[in-house]
Design a protein around this motif. Sequence first.
Motif, PDB file in Angstrom:
ATOM      1  N   PRO A 165      -3.078  -5.312   6.156  1.00  0.00           N
ATOM      2  CA  PRO A 165      -2.685  -6.474   5.358  1.00  0.00           C
ATOM      3  C   PRO A 165      -3.448  -6.582   4.039  1.00  0.00           C
ATOM      4  N   VAL A 166      -4.715  -6.203   4.058  1.00  0.00           N
ATOM      5  CA  VAL A 166      -5.468  -6.085   2.803  1.00  0.00           C
ATOM      6  C   VAL A 166      -6.323  -4.830   2.927  1.00  0.00           C
ATOM      7  N   GLU A 201      -9.446  -4.203   2.703  1.00  0.00           N
ATOM      8  CA  GLU A 201     -10.670  -4.270   3.501  1.00  0.00           C
ATOM      9  C   GLU A 201     -10.361  -4.165   4.993  1.00  0.00           C
ATOM     10  N   GLN A 202      -9.279  -4.825   5.441  1.00  0.00           N
ATOM     11  CA  GLN A 202      -8.939  -4.781   6.870  1.00  0.00           C
ATOM     12  C   GLN A 202      -8.334  -3.443   7.251  1.00  0.00           C
ATOM     13  N   ILE A 214      -9.350  -0.615   6.085  1.00  0.00           N
ATOM     14  CA  ILE A 214     -10.514   0.245   6.316  1.00  0.00           C
ATOM     15  C   ILE A 214     -11.198  -0.119   7.633  1.00  0.00           C
ATOM     16  N   ALA A 215     -11.296  -1.439   7.908  1.00  0.00           N
ATOM     17  CA  ALA A 215     -11.963  -1.881   9.135  1.00  0.00           C
ATOM     18  C   ALA A 215     -11.232  -1.360  10.371  1.00  0.00           C
ATOM     19  N   ASN A 266     -11.794   2.350  10.729  1.00  0.00           N
ATOM     20  CA  ASN A 266     -13.151   2.623  11.233  1.00  0.00           C
ATOM     21  C   ASN A 266     -13.182   2.530  12.752  1.00  0.00           C
ATOM     22  N   PHE A 276     -15.639  -7.947  15.944  1.00  0.00           N
ATOM     23  CA  PHE A 276     -14.532  -7.948  14.985  1.00  0.00           C
ATOM     24  C   PHE A 276     -13.286  -8.605  15.584  1.00  0.00           C
ATOM     25  N   TRP A 304     -11.514 -12.358  14.683  1.00  0.00           N
ATOM     26  CA  TRP A 304     -10.133 -12.455  14.189  1.00  0.00           C
ATOM     27  C   TRP A 304      -9.268 -13.270  15.136  1.00  0.00           C
ATOM     28  N   ARG A 312     -10.163 -16.808  14.272  1.00  0.00           N
ATOM     29  CA  ARG A 312      -9.702 -17.140  12.916  1.00  0.00           C
ATOM     30  C   ARG A 312      -8.189 -17.376  12.887  1.00  0.00           C
ATOM     31  N   MET A 334       3.940 -14.360   4.146  1.00  0.00           N
ATOM     32  CA  MET A 334       2.501 -14.356   3.825  1.00  0.00           C
ATOM     33  C   MET A 334       2.296 -14.759   2.376  1.00  0.00           C
ATOM     34  N   TRP A 345      -7.449 -13.569  -1.495  1.00  0.00           N
ATOM     35  CA  TRP A 345      -8.660 -14.145  -0.942  1.00  0.00           C
ATOM     36  C   TRP A 345      -9.733 -14.148  -2.034  1.00  0.00           C
ATOM     37  N   HIS A 364     -12.606  -8.539  -1.275  1.00  0.00           N
ATOM     38  CA  HIS A 364     -11.999  -9.824  -0.966  1.00  0.00           C
ATOM     39  C   HIS A 364     -12.295 -10.213   0.471  1.00  0.00           C
ATOM     40  N   GLU A 398     -18.872  -8.459   6.952  1.00  0.00           N
ATOM     41  CA  GLU A 398     -18.252  -7.421   7.785  1.00  0.00           C
ATOM     42  C   GLU A 398     -17.408  -6.457   6.957  1.00  0.00           C
ATOM     43  N   ASN A 399     -16.677  -6.998   5.994  1.00  0.00           N
ATOM     44  CA  ASN A 399     -15.899  -6.111   5.130  1.00  0.00           C
ATOM     45  C   ASN A 399     -16.823  -5.191   4.335  1.00  0.00           C
ATOM     46  N   ASP A 427     -17.875  -2.400   6.421  1.00  0.00           N
ATOM     47  CA  ASP A 427     -16.840  -1.384   6.616  1.00  0.00           C
ATOM     48  C   ASP A 427     -16.528  -0.609   5.340  1.00  0.00           C
ATOM     49  N   VAL A 428     -16.610  -1.298   4.205  1.00  0.00           N
ATOM     50  CA  VAL A 428     -16.198  -0.634   2.968  1.00  0.00           C
ATOM     51  C   VAL A 428     -17.349   0.142   2.322  1.00  0.00           C
ATOM     52  N   ARG A 475     -20.309   2.980   5.307  1.00  0.00           N
ATOM     53  CA  ARG A 475     -19.785   3.932   6.293  1.00  0.00           C
ATOM     54  C   ARG A 475     -20.599   5.214   6.362  1.00  0.00           C
TER      55      ARG A 475
END
Lengths: 250, 95
Positions: free
Chosen positions: A31-32, A34-35, A37-38, A41, A138, A142, A145, B1, B6, B28, B37-38, B41-42, B45
Amino acid sequence: MKSALFDYTLRLGDSSLIIGHRLSEWCGHGPVLEQDIALINIALDLVGQAKSFLEYAGKVEAKGRDEDALAYHRIDRDFRNILLAEQPNEDFAFTIIRQFLFDAFQYPFYQRLAKSKDPQLAAIAQKSLKEVTYHLRFSSEWTIRLGDGTPESHEKMQTAINELWAFTGELFEMTETDEILIEHGIAIDLNEIKPIWEQKVKAIFKEATLEIPTTNWMQSGGKKGIHTEYLGFILAEMQYLPRAFPDAKW
Amino acid sequence: MSKKNWPLWEVFIRSKQGLNHKHVGSLHATDEQMAIENARDVYTRRMEGVSIWVVESKHIHASSPTEQSELFEPANDKVYRHPTFYDIPDEIGHM
């Protein structure tokens, strides 16, 4: 005893492999950024765990199969993953709930497996525990959230729970394999994990304002190689390349 | 959506104990927890860090490029502010 250990190790490896593969389908579709990549991972962590388990399974079996042979050259009936792992991504809510239900099991399970009398299984569990600790954090956050988010996100999360709940019974199902290995102090008695899992799920759902379904009917079969229709499609995609080009190298 | 982005966060990573947190980039996230947390992960790593700071970009006040001349140029002709007029004993090595 050897065939039970093989079966048990396959189950652990296959569950991580299949749910890891499912997560990897999000690559480039998150969805974005950052997520995206998460999730990837986490997928990589799980595929890494699968590699360790399957490599060991190959050694236990002692028929010359390595982790690649086991991952890419078995048919669906030979896979021992739990059914929850193979359920489709659907939307972000489904993916998060599937992951949370799985992580909440894996965490207490690996804690105990790290003390197994089989040193190899114990070592893999020990190494994976840190990864799983983060996965659970994680997926729990979520779940809260989105469950306690907007009316739309709440409804999507509750729908995902209602759809996936029937696959949670299998997490604690034990077969002859478990009985044999528990006697040797190798396998973990899943009856011990169940109340811990339930407590975690209840606590997080409560915070997320989500409800546990009241249905008691549970689907099972994965641990015996009887899968939902989804696994075949996963394997078709996952195994295509090594089957079409058996000697392909990076 | 909703297409609304963000909030943007700036990320600072400390690569080793004893070193400063250094700005590594931005991302974001909806809140500070997710931002950390982002960032994990970003930006960490490949074992880049032992500590993460995040701060919402809107809280950063920056000097303006148009003020460059009055802010920085006066230092240009004050070479005596650099310790280049001392004889440094060889034993000290690089300073």
